[in-house]
Write an enzyme that holds these catalytic residues in place. Structure first.
Site, PDB file in Angstrom:
ATOM      1  N   SER A  48       0.938  -1.293   0.078  1.00  0.00           N
ATOM      2  CA  SER A  48      -0.108  -0.190  -0.009  1.00  0.00           C
ATOM      3  C   SER A  48       0.703   1.368  -0.030  1.00  0.00           C
ATOM      4  CB  SER A  48      -0.933   0.116   1.214  1.00  0.00           C
ATOM      5  OG  SER A  48      -0.037   0.187   2.335  1.00  0.00           O
ATOM      6  N   LYS A  92       0.410   4.690   6.645  1.00  0.00           N
ATOM      7  CA  LYS A  92      -0.011   5.441   5.761  1.00  0.00           C
ATOM      8  C   LYS A  92       0.537   6.852   5.834  1.00  0.00           C
ATOM      9  CE  LYS A  92      -3.077   2.345   4.548  1.00  0.00           C
ATOM     10  NZ  LYS A  92      -2.697   1.250   3.704  1.00  0.00           N
TER      11      LYS A  92
END
Length: 184
Positions: A48, A92
């Site tokens: 990701s 993230k």
């Protein structure tokens, strides 16, 4: 990355150096008892955050800045509690903070009506998820997205997250040795 010292060493010596560095880092973390308060290593199991962080990279995240200096800022790479419960934590990039309005259109992220400059995504299109946009973040909320947007389950799907969910700020990759360096 070509030109690094380890790229010019024989493979056997390179492997030995990587093992020694890994052992030294593990020793400092375990022996020093600093993990709960200062720094913590995290293994990256998914793609990701590609290209910034690769699958299998080991990153070190520090815990002091957010505790004693300031909270998460736009652009920081953070480790936080997974709101879905599928993983212990996620990693993230902070895209927006309290009071900012997030929108996605034409494959781009917009913050407060201005297109966000995102050189770290390398021409990957940003598509909306299941969260209705635009979203204005409340006090103490963050909007976080992975750099590899097509492979990232992030705020587009689970919404803004409380600053209190953030465990640490990722600061560098320490493994594999050929990717050792500061995260940006």
């Amino acid at each position: 990355m070509s030109g690094k010292l380890t790229d010019r060493l024989p493979p056997e010596l390179q492997s030995l150096i990587e093992l020694l560095v890994l052992c030294a880092v593990a020793f400092v973390i375990v022996r020093g008892g600093i993990q709960p308060y200062v720094v913590q290593p995290f293994a990256i199991p998914t793609g990701s955050m590609i290209p910034t962080i690769q699958i299998g990279d080991m990153v070190v995240a520090e815990k002091l800045t957010y505790r004693f200096s300031h909270g998460p800022e736009q652009g920081d790479i953070v480790v936080f509690a997974d709101p879905t419960g599928d993983h212990d934590q996620l990693i993230k990039r902070v895209i927006a903070t309290s009071g900012q309005t997030v929108d996605i259109h034409d494959g781009k992220v917009w913050i407060d009506g201005e297109e966000l400059d995102e050189p770290y995504i390398h021409d990957v299109s940003s598509q909306p998820g299941t969260v209705k946009l635009p979203v204005t973040l409340e006090d103490g909320e963050l909007w976080m997205m992975g750099d590899n947007r097509p492979e990232s389950h992030d705020s587009r799907y689970f919404g803004p997250q409380p600053v209190s969910a953030v465990k640490a700020r990722a600061i560098w990759t320490h493994w594999p040795l050929k990717r050792f360096g500061k995260l940006e």
